[in-house]
Scaffold this motif. Structure first.
Motif, PDB file in Angstrom:
ATOM      1  N   ARG A  10       0.706  -1.383  -0.058  1.00 34.99           N
ATOM      2  CA  ARG A  10      -0.092  -0.162  -0.144  1.00 34.99           C
ATOM      3  C   ARG A  10       0.929   1.394   0.023  1.00 34.99           C
ATOM      4  N   ASP A  11       1.789   1.465   0.964  1.00 36.11           N
ATOM      5  CA  ASP A  11       2.708   2.683   1.103  1.00 36.11           C
ATOM      6  C   ASP A  11       3.614   2.731  -0.316  1.00 36.11           C
ATOM      7  N   TYR A  12       4.151   1.496  -0.880  1.00 37.27           N
ATOM      8  CA  TYR A  12       4.766   1.716  -2.322  1.00 37.27           C
ATOM      9  C   TYR A  12       3.933   2.233  -3.375  1.00 37.27           C
ATOM     10  N   TRP A  13       2.719   2.086  -3.444  1.00 35.62           N
ATOM     11  CA  TRP A  13       1.909   2.613  -4.483  1.00 35.62           C
ATOM     12  C   TRP A  13       1.265   3.963  -4.107  1.00 35.62           C
ATOM     13  N   ASP A  14       1.384   4.280  -2.670  1.00 39.58           N
ATOM     14  CA  ASP A  14       0.809   5.856  -2.306  1.00 39.58           C
ATOM     15  C   ASP A  14       2.065   6.477  -2.520  1.00 39.58           C
ATOM     16  N   ALA A  15       3.426   5.973  -2.381  1.00 39.55           N
ATOM     17  CA  ALA A  15       4.769   6.915  -2.814  1.00 39.55           C
ATOM     18  C   ALA A  15       4.767   6.841  -4.454  1.00 39.55           C
ATOM     19  N   PHE A  16       4.436   5.962  -4.988  1.00 39.19           N
ATOM     20  CA  PHE A  16       4.466   5.942  -6.699  1.00 39.19           C
ATOM     21  C   PHE A  16       3.444   7.092  -7.120  1.00 39.19           C
ATOM     22  N   GLU A  17       2.114   7.262  -6.415  1.00 38.88           N
ATOM     23  CA  GLU A  17       1.340   8.458  -6.787  1.00 38.88           C
ATOM     24  C   GLU A  17       2.086   9.571  -6.526  1.00 38.88           C
ATOM     25  N   LEU A  18       2.782   9.927  -5.325  1.00 38.55           N
ATOM     26  CA  LEU A  18       3.266  11.139  -4.911  1.00 38.55           C
ATOM     27  C   LEU A  18       4.370  11.564  -5.507  1.00 38.55           C
ATOM     28  N   SER A  19       5.255  10.651  -6.408  1.00 37.22           N
ATOM     29  CA  SER A  19       6.351  10.927  -7.105  1.00 37.22           C
ATOM     30  C   SER A  19       6.096  11.984  -8.030  1.00 37.22           C
ATOM     31  N   ASN A  20       7.184  12.989  -8.093  1.00 40.17           N
ATOM     32  CA  ASN A  20       7.178  13.933  -9.216  1.00 40.17           C
ATOM     33  C   ASN A  20       7.528  13.693 -10.519  1.00 40.17           C
ATOM     34  N   ALA A  21       8.260  12.534 -10.639  1.00 40.22           N
ATOM     35  CA  ALA A  21       8.790  11.931 -11.883  1.00 40.22           C
ATOM     36  C   ALA A  21       7.899  11.587 -13.135  1.00 40.22           C
ATOM     37  N   VAL A  22       8.289  12.173 -14.470  1.00 35.54           N
ATOM     38  CA  VAL A  22       7.264  11.868 -15.230  1.00 35.54           C
ATOM     39  C   VAL A  22       7.373  10.427 -16.010  1.00 35.54           C
TER      40      VAL A  22
END
Length: 442
Positions: free
Chosen positions: A324-336
């Motif tokens: 869950r936290d992995y995909w939360d971090a994925f959504e918050l990433s600023n990378a394109v």
């Protein structure tokens, strides 16, 4: 009032419908009769209880609000009279406390809100009747095993041929029991998929994210070489991690947790407890409910709700929390670039290895992600076809969703004539054909 729709080929009535609203009863009777089901209707719960003296019901459908006694009280009494009879509650208002009363008192097997969708109600009815028949079948088979075992005790060593014959009979019975258990396991999976569709239908919850979490949970469980039970549990926990939010005010989850005030955040983090209560009637999903309940525990003991630490936290909960936290971090990433977002998400959770997360689970995530990337780079082309191009025995390579995100068929579904025809009917109503990823069955 008590009306009966009879099926002359059936010895007992299959379904009992109880509601003080005659219009609702007539609607239920018409729906069930159209689908060739046998039904008795009653507008009085006291009179309905007396029907158990002369009938065996596979299923009871009861309204919640009735003047003589409410649905929870009626289902509790009905359960005492016929424990194996399945129970579905009809409720016309979103009241979690009242629904939980029905869960605790009547041990309901499911509930449907009014006004109902006929397809959903019929699916619940058919699943309940099948489960009732399965329980009766298991009981008969168990009695046969008991009888045959007793007969084996009476044999002596000189009757080797008879012993061999009886052994073969027992093997056949056990094979039937195993087949029956597999059917019930499939029913459990269907229940999870149905609940996932409720999440997907909510405009403020992300069904695609739930699916990503489920897939990641499965990858980690497989890499850790967990038991088959834990591997089966892993994706279910991912799909239903947010199920408790359905009972909460959308204001608590339609925006990021970081933007909630302190009271709202405190309320938000109670959704795993709500989920555990919602899943309580499904005793076969006890481990799943625990994984969801403990998903916010931390490896160092600073989590919630119990402050468990280390291996005291259920393995399913630790896997779910990391995914869950992995995909939360994925959504918050600023990378394109998507690959960079995955890299950033992985680096973010690795920072908390040994504090928030079990180190071996973090290593499993990292290894499984690398393996998935390798598979993607070496994988050949997949067969993508429309519903009109489907053939029997083709196997669905990826779960198929409707344009609204509702899961239509799970990954691994083996196509038969009926499922192909149904998809073709749905496709005829769509502006564009389905893109269905399939592989031929081995």
């Amino acid at each position: 009032m008590a009306n009966t729709v009879k099926n002359t080929s059936a010895k007992y009535v299959d379904v009992l419908c109880v509601d003080d609203d005659e219009i609702v009863l007539r609607s239920l009777m018409r729906l069930l009769k159209t689908n060739e089901l046998t039904v008795i209707i009653s507008d009085n719960p006291e009179k309905a209880l007396k029907l158990f003296e002369s009938h065996e019901f596979g299923l009871i459908i009861s309204d919640m609000r009735m003047p003589q006694m409410n649905g929870a009280q009626f289902l509790e009494k009905a359960r005492a009279l016929a424990p194996n009879t399945q129970r579905i509650l009809l409720t016309g208002y979103a009241d979690i406390e009242t629904t939980l009363a029905a869960v605790n008192q009547g041990q309901i097997n499911g509930y449907i809100q009014k006004p109902w969708q006929n397809d959903l109600l019929l699916r619940s009815i058919n699943n309940s009747l099948e489960k009732f028949a399965l329980k009766n079948q298991n009981k008969l088979l168990e009695e046969q095993v008991k009888t045959q075992n007793q007969e084996l005790l009476e044999l002596n060593n000189s009757l080797e041929q008879r012993v061999e014959k009886r052994t073969q009979q027992i093997k056949q019975v056990l094979k039937k029991l195993e087949a029956a258990n597999e059917r019930e396991k499939h029913e459990h999976k269907s229940t999870v998929e149905l609940l996932y569709n409720f999440i997907n239908a909510n405009p403020y919850l992300d069904g695609n994210k739930a699916q990503n979490i489920a897939n990641t949970c499965t990858q980690i469980a497989l890499y850790l070489n967990l038991s088959q039970k834990s591997i089966d549990l892993a994706p279910m926990a991912g799909y239903l991690a947010q199920i408790g939010l359905l009972a909460m005010d959308p204001e608590l989850y339609k925006k990021p947790v970081s933007k909630l005030n302190e009271l709202q955040r405190k309320t938000f983090y109670t959704h795993p407890s709500t989920a555990q209560l919602m899943l309580m009637p499904a005793t076969h999903l006890h481990d799943l409910a625990d994984a969801i309940y403990y998903q916010f525990e931390r490896y160092n003991g600073n989590g919630m709700p119990k402050g468990l630490a280390g291996n005291d936290i259920p393995i399913g909960a630790m896997v779910l929390g990391l995914a869950r936290d992995y995909w939360d971090a994925f959504e918050l990433s600023n990378a394109v670039d998507e690959k960079d977002r995955h890299t950033n998400a992985l680096e973010n959770v690795k920072l908390y290895s040994g504090t928030f997360y079990h180190p071996k689970i973090v290593r499993a995530l990292e290894a499984s992600q690398a393996k998935m990337s390798e598979q993607k780079s070496t994988a050949g082309s997949v067969l993508i076809c429309t519903a009109s191009e489907l053939k029997e025995n083709m196997v669905l390579g990826h779960a198929l969703h409707s344009h609204a995100g509702i899961m239509l068929l799970p990954k691994g579904h083996v196509f038969v004539r009926k499922s192909i025809e149904k998809l073709q009917q749905l496709e005829a109503k769509k502006p564009t054909p389905f893109r269905i990823m399939v592989k031929t069955a081995k």
